[in-house]
Design an enzyme around this catalytic site. Structure first.
Site, PDB file in Angstrom:
ATOM      1  N   GLU A 302       0.934  -1.043   0.021  1.00 12.36           N
ATOM      2  CA  GLU A 302       0.072   0.054  -0.001  1.00 12.36           C
ATOM      3  C   GLU A 302       0.848   1.152  -0.116  1.00 12.36           C
ATOM      4  O   GLU A 302       0.349   2.423  -0.494  1.00 12.36           O
ATOM      5  CB  GLU A 302      -0.952  -0.126   1.220  1.00 12.36           C
ATOM      6  CG  GLU A 302      -2.437   0.645   1.065  1.00 12.36           C
ATOM      7  CD  GLU A 302      -3.402   0.196   2.161  1.00 12.36           C
ATOM      8  OE1 GLU A 302      -4.417  -0.336   1.668  1.00 12.36           O
ATOM      9  OE2 GLU A 302      -3.096   0.662   3.197  1.00 12.36           O
ATOM     10  N   HIS A 331       8.108 -26.879   0.617  1.00 12.40           N
ATOM     11  CA  HIS A 331       7.100 -27.941   0.015  1.00 12.40           C
ATOM     12  C   HIS A 331       5.954 -27.487  -0.733  1.00 12.40           C
ATOM     13  O   HIS A 331       4.918 -28.011  -0.995  1.00 12.40           O
ATOM     14  CB  HIS A 331       6.776 -29.018   1.147  1.00 12.40           C
ATOM     15  CG  HIS A 331       7.829 -29.357   1.915  1.00 12.40           C
ATOM     16  ND1 HIS A 331       8.441 -30.495   1.611  1.00 12.40           N
ATOM     17  CD2 HIS A 331       8.396 -28.926   2.930  1.00 12.40           C
ATOM     18  CE1 HIS A 331       9.404 -30.710   2.426  1.00 12.40           C
ATOM     19  NE2 HIS A 331       9.283 -29.775   3.326  1.00 12.40           N
ATOM     20  N   LYS A 445     -13.749   1.349  -3.309  1.00 13.70           N
ATOM     21  CA  LYS A 445     -14.632   1.614  -2.150  1.00 13.70           C
ATOM     22  C   LYS A 445     -15.868   2.442  -2.777  1.00 13.70           C
ATOM     23  O   LYS A 445     -17.051   2.240  -2.380  1.00 13.70           O
ATOM     24  CB  LYS A 445     -13.915   2.618  -1.042  1.00 13.70           C
ATOM     25  CG  LYS A 445     -12.876   1.813  -0.357  1.00 13.70           C
ATOM     26  CD  LYS A 445     -12.543   2.964   0.914  1.00 13.70           C
ATOM     27  CE  LYS A 445     -11.255   2.487   1.518  1.00 13.70           C
ATOM     28  NZ  LYS A 445     -10.811   3.647   2.464  1.00 13.70           N
TER      29      LYS A 445
HETATM   30  O1  PA5 Z   1      -3.153   1.530   6.061  1.00 12.05           O
HETATM   31  C1  PA5 Z   1      -4.116   2.059   5.795  1.00 12.05           C
HETATM   32  O2  PA5 Z   1      -3.812   3.349   5.805  1.00 12.05           O
HETATM   33  C2  PA5 Z   1      -5.399   1.259   5.655  1.00 12.05           C
HETATM   34  O3  PA5 Z   1      -5.045  -0.224   5.446  1.00 12.05           O
HETATM   35  C3  PA5 Z   1      -6.426   1.429   6.789  1.00 12.05           C
HETATM   36  O4  PA5 Z   1      -5.811   0.842   8.275  1.00 12.05           O
HETATM   37  C4  PA5 Z   1      -7.620   0.613   6.612  1.00 12.05           C
HETATM   38  O5  PA5 Z   1      -8.236   1.072   5.592  1.00 12.05           O
HETATM   39  C5  PA5 Z   1      -8.872   0.846   7.665  1.00 12.05           C
HETATM   40  O6  PA5 Z   1      -8.883   2.319   7.865  1.00 12.05           O
HETATM   41  P1  PA5 Z   1      -9.613   2.991   9.032  1.00 12.05           P
HETATM   42  O7  PA5 Z   1      -8.469   2.658  10.207  1.00 12.05           O
HETATM   43  O8  PA5 Z   1      -9.887   4.202   8.636  1.00 12.05           O
HETATM   44  O9  PA5 Z   1     -10.776   2.046   9.281  1.00 12.05           O
END
Ligand code: PA5
Length: 467
Positions: A302, A331, A445
């Site tokens: 990410e 394996h 989303k």
């Molecule tokens: O690293 C990130 O920003 C995302 O993975 C968020 O943690 C995830 O989308 C969850 O978001 P939130 O904490 O706003 O619910």
């Protein structure tokens, strides 16, 4: 960053060690190749140092901030209160809001923590509601004794659909079951100012802990997001933070020989951009680090998978992280790794000590064909397998490096976590992208909101329907 006088002192604890020699030098990254990155490397380091000095890198501050006894005290107190009133802690969260807690539990709690009797369990049982899978949700809710259960809703934004959907169901169940005390079964960890959870907490009298405003989900494990579950589980949070702070200092060094985050980032970017190795296989040899690989994969993917650089140019950066566990995946995946495309960097994580090494019985008590085990231990076998796998890959001229933990405990895990975070940020800066945003997850989303009929997202559902 100055460390508070009231910080936890780190007892002499062993450092985790790094061996990048099969990447640099032997592994194809020549000095000449390295030199072509010299300027970018210097600028990235200067930028990190400047941002750290100015307090602009939120996650970098966490070990020192929460390493201060006074700052950690409310989190400790919250965990203490939960432990005195409940047996089960359920984290409702996803991505960066849940993976850290899972990683801490897997690495630092007993492998069968939840199943242990109260007398042997060091803390609360910990469960996670991450995916909005109705079968899992129903199974967990019917399994738990709700009287003895508290739900920690972890969401920085407060609006993540997977988390919000499970929260409203839990809230409804709790309200019907405990009309007067339902709010006591909830704890929110969220942005201190923004988001719906803050408002609900104020109206309904629900306790909150902060996700610091300048820390994003995947960098938040060393904030109350991970510290509350850690303390509830009985993990030594101060040791975790001390290990992380120690690594934070190491990662400011200007020599790649002494700065494992800078060295790792340089290795990965050269491997990707110059040598066609655009995947990273996170390959620990310890069951306790299986969830670490999931946490790492999110952090790396990410943070670095970006379409545009910081000046708006189209770049499409990033290398694909792969979760692997030794010896199991010898394996399963090893055939591909040895003989398939040479497009991966292998990050071996070696744990040198597993507590009891588990000696094999003497020769006389082993069937003849298996007597080569005599005089050895299970630990020796796993370590031999790790050495052998790396050596075999090196012989095939695959690029590997190794992180060695003298043992897996809160201190070394703190070091490992912070190293991965710092390396990811250095890699982001070397690529010239922003490692802290995730614009690419928004579109999916928005389509989902459209399909669920959320106001303002109608155009997205129309696009899916081809209208
Ligand atoms: O690293 C990130 O920003 C995302 O993975 C968020 O943690 C995830 O989308 C969850 O978001 P939130 O904490 O706003 O619910």
């Amino acid at each position: 960053m100055s460390k508070s006088a009231k910080s936890f002192a780190r007892k002499p604890a062993p450092d985790i060690a790094f061996d990048f020699s099969s990447g640099f030098g032997r592994g194809g990254i020549t000095k000449a190749l390295q030199n072509t990155y010299k300027k970018r490397l210097r600028l990235s380091l200067e930028r990190v140092r400047r941002e750290v000095a100015n307090g602009e890198l939120g996650f970098w501050k966490l070990p020192a901030v929460y390493g201060d006894k006074a700052t950690l005290a409310p989190v400790r107190q919250a965990a203490k209160n939960l432990r005195s009133r409940f047996d089960n802690l359920v984290i409702i969260g996803i991505g960066g809001s849940a993976l850290g807690a899972r990683m801490l539990k897997d690495a630092l709690a007993h492998p069968y923590h939840n199943e242990l009797p109260d007398s042997k369990r060091k803390g609360m049982r910990l469960y996670l509601l991450e995916n909005n899978d109705p079968a899992h949700f129903n199974a967990l809710m019917s399994h738990l004794d709700l009287k003895r259960t508290v739900f920690n809703v972890v969401s920085k934004s407060g609006s993540t659909a997977e988390t919000a959907s499970q929260f409203i169901l839990v809230r409804d169940i709790l309200k019907r079951r405990f009309p007067d005390t339902w709010a006591q079964h909830l704890l929110f960890t969220t942005d201190p100012e923004k988001g719906i959870l803050n408002k609900l907490a104020a109206t309904d009298g629900i306790q909150t802990l902060d996700v610091p405003s300048d820390v994003g989900g995947r960098f938040s494990v060393l904030s109350p997001v991970g510290l509350l579950p850690a303390l509830a589980l009985g993990v030594d949070a101060s040791k975790l933070l001390a290990g992380a702070e120690h690594m934070a200092q190491r990662c400011l060094s200007d020599s790649i020989a002494d700065n494992p985050a800078l060295a790792g980032a340089l290795l990965h970017i050269i491997a990707d951009q110059q040598l066609g190795r655009n995947m990273v296989v996170a390959f620990p040899y310890a069951d306790g680090l299986k969830a670490w690989t999931e946490w790492f994969c999110q952090l790396w993917a990410e943070s670095l998978g970006k379409a545009v650089d910081e000046s708006g140019g189209e770049v499409h950066t990033g290398t694909t992280p792969i979760k692997t566990l030794g010896a199991i995946d010898q394996h399963s995946q090893m055939q591909l790794y040895m003989e398939g495309p040479d497009d991966k960097v292998f990050m071996f994580i070696r744990n040198e000590s597993f507590g009891k090494p588990l000696a094999f019985p003497p020769k006389s008590r082993i069937p003849e064909a298996l007597q080569y085990f005599a005089g050895h231990s299970m630990q020796e076998l796993l370590l031999a397998e790790q050495t052998a796998s790396r050596f075999a890959l090196n012989e095939q001229k695959r690029m590997t490096y190794q992180v060695t933990l003298p043992k897996l405990d809160a201190d070394t895990l703190g070091q490992l976590v912070f190293w991965a975070e710092a390396m990811t940020v250095f890699a982001g800066y070397l690529y010239g992208v922003n490692p802290f945003d995730q614009p690419g997850v928004e579109l999916g989303k928005q389509f989902a909101y459209g399909l669920m009929g959320r106001a303002g997202f109608e155009s997205f559902s129309r696009r899916i329907r081809g209208e």
